[in-house]
Write an enzyme that holds these catalytic residues in place. Structure first.
Site, PDB file in Angstrom:
ATOM      1  N   LYS A 278      42.238  43.491  37.826  1.00 18.77           N
ATOM      2  CA  LYS A 278      41.863  42.527  38.719  1.00 18.77           C
ATOM      3  C   LYS A 278      42.214  41.380  38.302  1.00 18.77           C
ATOM      4  O   LYS A 278      43.311  41.386  37.541  1.00 18.77           O
ATOM      5  CB  LYS A 278      39.984  41.627  39.029  1.00 18.77           C
ATOM      6  CG  LYS A 278      39.886  43.029  38.954  1.00 18.77           C
ATOM      7  CD  LYS A 278      37.688  42.326  38.787  1.00 18.77           C
ATOM      8  CE  LYS A 278      36.586  42.919  39.708  1.00 18.77           C
ATOM      9  NZ  LYS A 278      36.443  43.279  40.840  1.00 18.77           N
ATOM     10  N   ARG A 352      30.946  52.126  43.052  1.00 18.62           N
ATOM     11  CA  ARG A 352      30.391  52.926  44.848  1.00 18.62           C
ATOM     12  C   ARG A 352      30.138  54.753  44.243  1.00 18.62           C
ATOM     13  O   ARG A 352      29.460  55.307  44.290  1.00 18.62           O
ATOM     14  CB  ARG A 352      31.219  53.056  46.028  1.00 18.62           C
ATOM     15  CG  ARG A 352      32.558  53.241  46.031  1.00 18.62           C
ATOM     16  CD  ARG A 352      33.451  53.056  46.566  1.00 18.62           C
ATOM     17  NE  ARG A 352      33.560  51.444  47.080  1.00 18.62           N
ATOM     18  CZ  ARG A 352      34.102  50.309  47.750  1.00 18.62           C
ATOM     19  NH1 ARG A 352      34.751  51.244  48.978  1.00 18.62           N
ATOM     20  NH2 ARG A 352      34.434  49.760  47.786  1.00 18.62           N
TER      21      ARG A 352
HETATM   22  N1  BES Z   1      32.390  44.346  41.169  1.00 21.89           N
HETATM   23  C1  BES Z   1      32.988  44.215  42.062  1.00 21.89           C
HETATM   24  C2  BES Z   1      33.045  43.572  43.069  1.00 21.89           C
HETATM   25  C3  BES Z   1      31.956  42.013  43.326  1.00 21.89           C
HETATM   26  C4  BES Z   1      32.502  41.399  44.217  1.00 21.89           C
HETATM   27  C5  BES Z   1      31.320  41.166  42.321  1.00 21.89           C
HETATM   28  C6  BES Z   1      33.194  39.047  43.323  1.00 21.89           C
HETATM   29  C7  BES Z   1      30.950  39.731  42.736  1.00 21.89           C
HETATM   30  C8  BES Z   1      31.538  39.340  42.584  1.00 21.89           C
HETATM   31  C9  BES Z   1      33.701  45.477  43.355  1.00 21.89           C
HETATM   32  O1  BES Z   1      33.212  46.193  41.833  1.00 21.89           O
HETATM   33  C10 BES Z   1      34.672  45.417  43.023  1.00 21.89           C
HETATM   34  O2  BES Z   1      35.315  45.198  42.377  1.00 21.89           O
HETATM   35  N2  BES Z   1      35.342  45.486  44.674  1.00 21.89           N
HETATM   36  C11 BES Z   1      36.151  45.309  45.088  1.00 21.89           C
HETATM   37  C12 BES Z   1      36.293  46.102  46.182  1.00 21.89           C
HETATM   38  C13 BES Z   1      37.817  46.691  47.029  1.00 21.89           C
HETATM   39  C14 BES Z   1      38.607  47.458  45.790  1.00 21.89           C
HETATM   40  C15 BES Z   1      37.517  47.669  47.443  1.00 21.89           C
HETATM   41  C16 BES Z   1      36.080  43.849  46.053  1.00 21.89           C
HETATM   42  O3  BES Z   1      35.305  44.096  46.608  1.00 21.89           O
HETATM   43  O4  BES Z   1      37.677  43.826  46.035  1.00 21.89           O
HETATM   44 ZN    ZN Z   2      35.272  46.017  41.125  1.00 19.67          ZN
END
Ligand code: BES
Ligand code: ZN
Ligand code: ZN
Length: 501
Positions: A278, A352
């Site tokens: 991230k 997921r």
């Molecule tokens: N934990 C995150 C989603 C999230 C984003 C929760 C903002 C709370 C606030 C999740 O694991 C994630 O990183 N999802 C990615 C998916 C993508 C890589 C396909 C996302 O949403 O960017």
């Molecule tokens: Zn994630």
């Protein structure tokens, strides 16, 4: 905490008295007329001048200057009587309780009968009151050094009601309070930082809950998880020094273990994104990535307290998603417990993966209906904003029951579609059965579609709470921070659940 009293009068002596007023009280009646008289009709004057407003959720504090025995009155505007809904009443209560809290009173009283409408009886009002009370006065203690001065907090709320069946009012107060308390538990879990709430800590908490409410408890440790072949869950944990835990709680409210509802909650205690790391802005706040697990644990607390005639298995896959020499990587291919192989294209799409094995395991424990809750995607925030939970389903009737519970709980929810075209995208890997990230278009939907591959034919509803698990603004029923979203929806859903034949 709550104490019921009969017959409010001018001599009722309290630090604060809370009274509801409906639009338009041109003339006060009943006990309010007596109060008005004691105030030499100044209350009527205040309403005429607009200083005492009956507008929904407006709060007016009036000092009594000795005209009555209580020191101050908070008038709570309730709008038009016929328009007042249960959830609006809760918010109005929440607003006034927040005010009472800032006044640091040790006791106060509320005149329940002034909040009753044709649609909302004493028992509804009692439920709304106690739920709002526990939710609105919630505070996360935090970790600042504290002064030694004892904090003054509201210890007793006297409830004046002429309703004859005192026991029924007390039972409603208990129900509302349980809903608030379960929600607050989830809030605290979500607000707790990742170093202080590891998967092991989460398991310890689940054990406490199980002991308190006689749930059957199963905690799978890393070895058990390996034995069961939960390769998707293990992959996410692979880069971590913290061992993973698969937490299972069973509540049996029926004679036989049938029509079992599976509640599955994403329990990522911190999400770095893994090698698909991230950004430095995006990583902050990722302690909240166990919001789904918290929702399930909060709902289980309510279920334990209210003991509905239902069977529930709660399954929580918990780990953090870290980076190290041993961490999983993009391009890795892993094998889930179901036997389905997965090509990892993005290690940040970890939710997921852990849910895939948790859903399979919930079915293994007899779940015939599945609801998962997860802070799953940023995509749901793009689609629906931060006030609405995104839902997906493979079974419209089951979804209807979840939606009804959400509406009753006052939690906004909107359905996203699950079309064949998106299922095909998660099945488009050249080397494995599935891939965990086929591109960012509509990725809230793609994430749901991926989980659906593991629910298979079992009726299932997916709840993406990435936007709703936290809030940046304080609101009538709580402070900024974790919201405890979906706790009440899940608990109400379970309570009202009718098996689909
Ligand atoms: N934990 C995150 C989603 C999230 C984003 C929760 C903002 C709370 C606030 C999740 O694991 C994630 O990183 N999802 C990615 C998916 C993508 C890589 C396909 C996302 O949403 O960017
Ligand atoms: Zn994630
Ligand atoms: Zn995540």
């Amino acid at each position: 905490m709550f104490e019921i009293k009969h017959e409010i009068d001018l001599q009722s002596e309290h630090e604060g008295l809370i009274i509801g007023v409906f639009d338009k009280p041109e003339k006060f009646s009943g006990i309010l007329a007596k109060f008005d008289e004691a105030f030499a009709n100044h209350l009527t004057e205040l309403t005429k001048s607009g200083d005492l407003s009956a507008k929904l959720k407006s709060i007016t504090k009036v000092h009594s200057f000795g005209k009555i025995s209580s020191k101050r009155i908070w008038f709570v505007g309730l709008g038009k009587e016929k328009d007042l809904s249960f959830n609006q009443l809760k918010k109005a209560f929440g607003k006034v309780f927040k005010e009472v809290k800032t006044n640091k009173l040790s006791e106060a009283a509320i005149y329940l009968d002034s909040f009753i409408t044709e649609k909302l009886d004493h028992l509804d009002a009692a439920h709304a009151l106690s739920e709002a009370f526990s939710l609105s006065t919630y505070e996360f203690a935090g970790y600042k050094q504290k002064s030694n001065e004892p904090e003054k907090r509201l210890e007793t709320l006297f409830i004046y009601s002429d309703y004859a069946a005192k026991e029924e009012v007390l039972a409603s107060l208990h129900i509302g309070y349980a809903f608030g308390k379960g929600t607050n538990t989830a809030r605290t879990l979500v607000n707790t930082p990742g170093n202080l709430l590891t998967a092991t800590d989460m398991a310890v908490y689940a054990k406490e809950l199980a002991e308190k409410y006689q749930f059957e408890l199963e905690i799978l440790d890393k070895q058990d998880i390996e034995k069961l072949g939960m390769g998707a869950f293990l992959a996410v944990n692979q880069g971590s020094d913290e061992p993973p835990k698969m937490i299972v709680l069973k509540y049996q409210g029926k004679d036989v273990w049938t029509d079992v509802i599976g509640l599955v909650g994403k329990g990522i205690t911190f999400d770095t994104g893994g090698y698909s790391i991230k950004t430095k802005a995006g990583i902050v706040g990722m302690k909240t990535d166990m919001g789904g697990a918290a929702a399930v644990l909060g709902a289980m607390e309510i279920i334990g307290e209210l003991r509905p005639e239902q069977n529930v298995v709660a399954v929580i896959p918990s780990t953090d998603n870290m980076i190290s020499g041993g961490a999983f990587k993009p391009d890795d291919v892993i094998t889930s417990m179901s036997g389905k192989t997965i090509e990892v294209l993005n290690t940040d799409a970890e939710g997921r993966l852990v849910l895939a094995d948790a859903i399979t395991y919930a079915k293994h424990h007899g779940a015939e209906y599945l609801i998962d809750a997860a802070t799953l995607t940023g995509g749901v925030i793009t689609a629906l904003g931060v006030n609405t939970t995104g839902a997906m389903t493979n079974h419209e009737f089951l979804y209807e029951q979840v939606l009804e519970a959400a509406m009753e709980a006052g939690e906004q929810m909107w359905q996203l579609p699950l079309f064949e075209s998106e299922k095909e995208r998660v099945r488009s890997s050249k080397v494995a059965d599935l891939n965990n990230s086929p591109g960012s278009e509509g990725h809230a939907i793609v994430a749901g579609a991926f989980i659906g591959e593991f629910a298979e034919d079992t009726p299932w509803v997916h709840l993406d709470i990435a936007g709703t698990a936290t809030t940046s603004k304080a609101h009538e029923l709580g402070p900024a921070g974790a919201t405890g979203v979906m706790v009440r929806t899940l608990a109400l859903f379970v309570e009202r659940f009718e098996p689909i034949k």
